[in-house]
Design a protein around this motif. Structure first.
Motif, PDB file in Angstrom:
ATOM      1  N   ARG A  43      48.471  71.219  11.509  1.00 26.35           N
ATOM      2  CA  ARG A  43      47.260  71.986  11.170  1.00 26.35           C
ATOM      3  C   ARG A  43      46.108  71.705  12.123  1.00 26.35           C
ATOM      4  O   ARG A  43      45.280  72.580  12.362  1.00 26.35           O
ATOM      5  CB  ARG A  43      46.832  71.693   9.739  1.00 26.35           C
ATOM      6  CG  ARG A  43      47.880  72.158   8.740  1.00 26.35           C
ATOM      7  CD  ARG A  43      47.338  72.298   7.348  1.00 26.35           C
ATOM      8  NE  ARG A  43      48.341  72.879   6.473  1.00 26.35           N
ATOM      9  CZ  ARG A  43      48.482  74.175   6.246  1.00 26.35           C
ATOM     10  NH1 ARG A  43      47.680  75.048   6.830  1.00 26.35           N
ATOM     11  NH2 ARG A  43      49.435  74.615   5.436  1.00 26.35           N
ATOM     12  N   LYS A  44      46.032  70.506  12.658  1.00 28.07           N
ATOM     13  CA  LYS A  44      44.911  70.197  13.574  1.00 28.07           C
ATOM     14  C   LYS A  44      45.371  69.176  14.614  1.00 28.07           C
ATOM     15  O   LYS A  44      46.187  68.292  14.311  1.00 28.07           O
ATOM     16  CB  LYS A  44      43.736  69.568  12.818  1.00 28.07           C
ATOM     17  CG  LYS A  44      42.987  70.495  11.886  1.00 28.07           C
ATOM     18  CD  LYS A  44      41.631  70.873  12.463  1.00 28.07           C
ATOM     19  CE  LYS A  44      41.089  72.167  11.914  1.00 28.07           C
ATOM     20  NZ  LYS A  44      41.096  72.304  10.472  1.00 28.07           N
ATOM     21  N   GLU A  69      37.120  66.656  11.405  1.00 30.38           N
ATOM     22  CA  GLU A  69      37.811  67.914  11.031  1.00 30.38           C
ATOM     23  C   GLU A  69      39.272  67.660  10.684  1.00 30.38           C
ATOM     24  O   GLU A  69      39.865  68.387   9.909  1.00 30.38           O
ATOM     25  CB  GLU A  69      37.764  68.916  12.197  1.00 30.38           C
ATOM     26  CG  GLU A  69      36.477  69.697  12.238  1.00 30.38           C
ATOM     27  CD  GLU A  69      36.602  70.877  13.185  1.00 30.38           C
ATOM     28  OE1 GLU A  69      37.688  71.495  13.262  1.00 30.38           O
ATOM     29  OE2 GLU A  69      35.616  71.147  13.879  1.00 30.38           O
ATOM     30  N   ASP A  73      40.358  67.456   6.460  1.00 31.12           N
ATOM     31  CA  ASP A  73      41.079  68.702   6.127  1.00 31.12           C
ATOM     32  C   ASP A  73      41.937  68.485   4.864  1.00 31.12           C
ATOM     33  O   ASP A  73      42.898  67.708   4.890  1.00 31.12           O
ATOM     34  CB  ASP A  73      41.964  69.094   7.322  1.00 31.12           C
ATOM     35  CG  ASP A  73      42.637  70.450   7.111  1.00 31.12           C
ATOM     36  OD1 ASP A  73      42.867  70.826   5.933  1.00 31.12           O
ATOM     37  OD2 ASP A  73      42.937  71.121   8.109  1.00 31.12           O
ATOM     38  N   GLU A  75      44.142  70.209   3.595  1.00 30.72           N
ATOM     39  CA  GLU A  75      45.538  70.667   3.726  1.00 30.72           C
ATOM     40  C   GLU A  75      46.403  69.647   4.470  1.00 30.72           C
ATOM     41  O   GLU A  75      47.611  69.824   4.589  1.00 30.72           O
ATOM     42  CB  GLU A  75      45.587  71.991   4.514  1.00 30.72           C
ATOM     43  CG  GLU A  75      44.807  73.136   3.886  1.00 30.72           C
ATOM     44  CD  GLU A  75      45.443  73.577   2.586  1.00 30.72           C
ATOM     45  OE1 GLU A  75      46.678  73.560   2.501  1.00 30.72           O
ATOM     46  OE2 GLU A  75      44.696  73.884   1.639  1.00 30.72           O
TER      47      GLU A  75
END
Ligand code: NDP
Ligand code: HSE
Length: 432
Positions: A43-44, A69, A73, A75
């Protein structure tokens, strides 16, 4: 099966390790999803150099330069830390666990320096931290110590756990290169960094040994507890003598426990040339473990590189993801007993190889052997070969029987002060 439909992954660092991990997670997504029971979603990705992000094949929207971030997150279930260095990696890992994320790290420095703190934080937060890649890259070591060897009392570890130095020593042994030429070759081929200090001074191996010894002896062994000495004092002459005497020279990480006392040290060692460890060449790593039930076992393989290291990191991710998917509670299972006594290097006992340059005249050996005898150090063999007749200088090599390090240091100091001795050129410990 749990109801989670996917497991979110955050990746910190897209360098050698992070790049390999991102590739494996992407290319093997289907097989991994089948193993876990649901897909993993990257996701990141944290990176500070956006040029690197453009060069990668990852989707640009995944990248961020802001760690918050990734950590914040909701998620993301698992954070992979592949930044390196103690800080900010350590802070990011703690923040991530504080936010209920599980962590996978390849960072030996952070694990070696903060092992108990990270494990108790993980326990407190009901998360886990896995670190298979932190020692020996792709070689399974942490899991075997935690599980497969857990029925044993481990008495000794002898390990080649730094590929850079093993490569340099291999070139010196095979081609008679001196240390600085072999280092330059290693740098040219990308096996040594521009600043090679951590590798050649044994610091990297000391971090790794601290982790292995902590697991093996169930007590906190800190990097500062590990005596370390590098390889830069070795010369091509030492390799010539070693070969003649039937030895190889390796940078060994050694951990031993006897009667509740632990010795942990990293330094060059003469080892008999017929041992398996003596045949571990180039950038390969090997870890030999002695347990009371299993006897002697040897783990061998690639201790670094994008693909081997991603093998260990992704396996840790799969392990966590499977448990998240099943809804099994996840906390670290490490038992740490009160700290055992760490033996200072002055108290260890080993055999020694000593090479010195002396005047070539009657009575020199008698003076040297008197000092060794005064310190209860017994000589097992003497070689005198290289004599410069014009300068009347001889090179003498002495092998000793086991002696105490403190006695050997005192004896060498006295020998160095003898008028007939030009210099003690090197001394290397011997492990038979
Ligand atoms: P690299 O330097 O190749 O990769 C680290 C990446 O993280 C770089 O792209 C770096 O960017 C980035 N980075 C570092 N700090 C930050 C930060 N604060 N914010 C954002 N990005 C950051 O290192 P490796 O992949 O080789 O090593 C990573 C870790 O894995 C280390 O702990 C190492 O000891 C360990 N390891 C490495 C192995 C290997 O084979 N290389 C094997 C086993 C373990 P930048 O380049 O701009 O600094
Ligand atoms: N610098 C390390 C080595 C690589 O030479 O083995 C990763 O641990």
């Amino acid at each position: 099966m749990g109801r989670k439909e996917s497991i979110g992954i955050g990746l910190m660092g897209l360098g050698v390790v992070g790049g390999g991990v991102a590739k494996a997670l992407t290319e093997r997504a289907e097989a991994i999803a089948a193993q876990v029971g649901c897909p993993l979603r990257l996701r990141k990705i944290l990176e500070r150099d956006l040029a690197k992000t453009r060069a990668s094949k990852m989707e640009p929207h995944l990248f961020t330069t802001d760690a918050a971030e990734v950590i914040g997150d909701p998620e993301i279930d698992i954070i992979i830390e592949a930044l390196g260095g103690e800080r900010p990696a350590f802070d990011f890992i703690k923040e991530a666990m504080g936010r209920g994320k599980h962590v996978v790290t390849s960072n030996k420095e952070v694990m070696a320096k903060h092992f108990p703190e990270l494990l108790s934080l993980a326990k407190e937060k009901g998360v886990d931290i896995l670190y298979e890649a932190s020692v020996g890259g792709g070689i399974p070591l942490i899991a075997p110590f935690k599980q497969d060897l857990s029925a044993n009392e481990i008495s000794a570890i002898h390990a080649i756990i730094n590929g850079t130095t093993n490569y340099i020593l291999t070139r010196m042994a095979a081609e008679g290169l001196d240390f600085s030429s072999a280092l330059k070759q290693a740098q040219k081929l990308g096996y040594a960094e521009a600043d090679p200090t951590n590798d050649i001074e044994g610091i990297d191996a000391a971090y790794k040994l601290a982790i292995l010894a902590t697991l093996a002896f169930h007590t906190e062994v800190r990097p500062d507890d590990v005596y370390h000495e590098g390889i830069s004092r070795l010369s091509s002459r030492d390799f010539r003598y070693a070969r003649e005497l039937g030895y190889a020279i390796k940078l060994l990480a050694i951990a031993k426990e006897k009667d509740g006392s632990i010795e942990v040290r990293v330094h060059p060692v003469f080892i008999p040339e017929d041992l398996l460890l003596a045949k571990v060449d180039g950038v390969y790593n090997a870890v030999q473990v002695e347990g009371d039930l299993v006897g002697r076992v040897l783990f061998y393989g690639q201790g670094a590189g994008a693909l081997p290291t991603s093998s260990a990191v992704v396996a840790d991710v799969i392990n966590l993801a499977q448990r998240i998917k099943l809804g099994v509670s996840i906390t670290p299972s490490l038992r740490l007993d009160p700290t055992k006594k760490i033996k200072p290097i002055s108290e260890i006992e080993t055999r020694y190889y000593i090479r010195m340059s002396t005047q070539d005249r009657p009575g020199v050996l008698a003076q040297i052997s008197k000092i060794l005898g005064d310190h209860l150090i017994s000589i097992s063999s003497v070689i005198q070969k290289e004599t410069d007749v014009a300068a009347q200088v001889a090179e003498i090599v002495i092998m000793t029987y086991p002696a105490r390090e403190s006695a050997m240091r005192k004896a060498l100091n006295e020998i160095e002060r003898l008028e007939v001795v030009k210099e003690v050129s090197n001394f290397v410990r011997v492990e038979d």
